[in-house]
Scaffold this active site. Structure first.
Site: not given
Ligand code: GLY
Ligand code: MN
Ligand code: MN
Length: 430
Positions: A399, A397, A274, A246, A366, A388, A384, A263, A355, A359, A41
């Site tokens: 961002e 990274r 983000d 991720h 996102h 790598y 971002e 991140d 990547h 975004h 539950d």
């Molecule tokens: N936190 C996921 C991205 O940077 O898109």
């Molecule tokens: Mn992002």
């Molecule tokens: Mn991010």
């Protein structure tokens, strides 16, 4: 968890902007997200449907918003349907909103119980030519679960086969991508709490701490500073884990000499920050780590200038990939000659940056918005770039969240990212 009160004026304005985009003779129905069972539950933590929240500010499950702006009875032009508070449910789960409270949060005057929905919606649909319904049109969205919004589409199309059914998503996407002052302020608050968490982490990280302890430091700062928590599962990847884009296991120990890529972003009033930062576990970048970090930072600073009206996320991606390609040559990852001979369908840089770098953010990390649409003032988009290098155990990274304007505004300008500043703030740990 701190309660965030958002002025209902925002939700009233959002509804009136939506209504202006509907065809004459329309009814629009937006439903709440389902509660999802985890096991037995127990439910997963509830998260309201972002469109319903955008239009009402309601966080309660089992709600429907119905807009029928041309209905002859003005009391039926804007209705929220909700569950009748139940003493037994309240004993276990706490307070359920009254009609008055729903009116106060959302600014909707007519609030009815959900058991009247079928009867009233029949009246509204019969008065209307067009039925606007909502669905998740995020381009990467895939699910096996048949959500409430989908069940409603199927049910109403079956009951009213001679009506014209229309998509709400394109209208709501257009509205939600341009952030208003209240929304920008909430994102700024989320960025500010994210900054506090990063500064706390800079004082905490040293060889031997675990990735999950870093996550715990961030969570502690988020909650005590008034965020609901994380806007998404935080990624705390040290050493080789930084290569997993991720990675959310956050289970390993941070080692002397490694970098740790984080991140993470706070969520305030359902709005996301983000952020990504990469730091040396022992507080001092090696020469090679420094060279790689500076390359990414240089590109990020150049890229931010592109967040102006007229460009698209796709344009920014392409420009950044090109900039990173040049940096990769300087870093000795491949030569200019090899680039000239590369397969254009599989360029060499994709081995080290696989990547996109931009975004939309907002009610979702996102957020709605297409990578092809032209940027406009008021959009908030991430910047971002990353690098790598598996064979060297280097994953970086950086961002930041950028408000699009003629001169773009970096909403994370206060979050440290210069090497000197990071090393200085970490110095006390060594
Ligand atoms: N936190 C996921 C991205 O940077 O898109
Ligand atoms: Mn992002
Ligand atoms: Mn991010």
């Amino acid at each position: 968890m701190k309660k965030i009160n958002i002025s209902r004026e925002l939700f009233i304005r959002n509804r009136s902007r939506l209504v202006k985009e509907l065809k004459p003779g329309a009814v629009a129905i937006i439903s709440a997200n389902d509660e999802l069972t985890r096991s037995g539950d127990q439910n997963y933590p509830y998260r309201q449907n972002s469109d319903l929240f955008y239009l009402t500010g309601l966080e309660q499950e089992k709600c429907m918003l119905v807009l029928c702006p041309g209905h002859p009875d003005k009391n039926l032009r804007e209705i929220v349907f909700t569950v009748k508070p139940d003493a037994n449910v309240e004993t276990w789960g706490g307070h359920q909103l009254t009609k008055q409270e729903i009116g106060k949060i959302s600014g909707v005057q007519t609030v009815k119980w959900l058991d009247q929905f079928d009867l009233i919606i029949r009246d509204l649909i019969i008065q209307s030519e067009y039925v606007y319904l909502n669905s998740n049109e995020y381009v990467k969205y895939q699910t096996e679960v048949v959500y409430q919004s989908h069940r409603l589409i199927c049910r109403l199309k079956d009951q009213f086969p001679l009506h014209h059914f229309e998509r709400l998503a394109p209208i709501l996407v257009t509205l939600r991508t341009i952030k208003q002052t209240e929304e920008i302020n909430l994102i700024k608050e989320a960025c500010s709490i994210t900054d506090s968490a990063f500064r706390r982490v800079l004082k905490f990280v040293k060889p031997g701490v675990s990735e999950y302890e870093i996550e715990a430091e961030i969570t502690h700062e988020f909650i005590t500073k008034g965020a609901r928590g994380h806007a998404y599962e935080p990624i705390i990847g040290s050493g080789k884990n930084a290569m997993i884009l991720h990675y959310t296991e956050n289970s390993e120990t941070c080692k002397d000499g490694d970098l740790v890529l984080m991140d993470f972003g706070a969520e305030v009033g359902n709005y996301a920050a983000d952020c990504s930062r990469t730091i040396p576990v022992n507080g001092k970048f090696t020469d090679r780590q420094k060279a790689c970090y500076e390359a990414v930072l240089r590109v990020q600073k150049e890229a931010m200038k592109l967040y102006v009206p007229g460009n698209s996320c796709n344009d920014i991606n392409k420009a950044v990939w090109k900039m990173m390609e040049k940096e990769m040559i300087v870093l000795g990852l491949f030569t200019e000659n090899e680039v000239k001979k590369q397969n254009p369908d599989n360029p060499l840089y994709t081995k080290y940056l696989m990547h996109g770098v931009a975004h939309f953010i907002g009610l979702d990390v996102h957020d709605v918005g297409s990578k092809y649409q032209k940027l406009e003032k008021g959009m908030v988009i991430t910047c971002e770039p990353g690098l790598y290098i598996k064979e060297e155990g280097i994953g970086i990274r950086i961002e930041n969240d950028i408000l699009v304007d003629n001169i773009p505004v970096d909403l994370m300008a206060h979050i440290p990212r210069e090497i000197d500043e990071i090393e200085e703030l970490m110095i006390t740990n060594s």
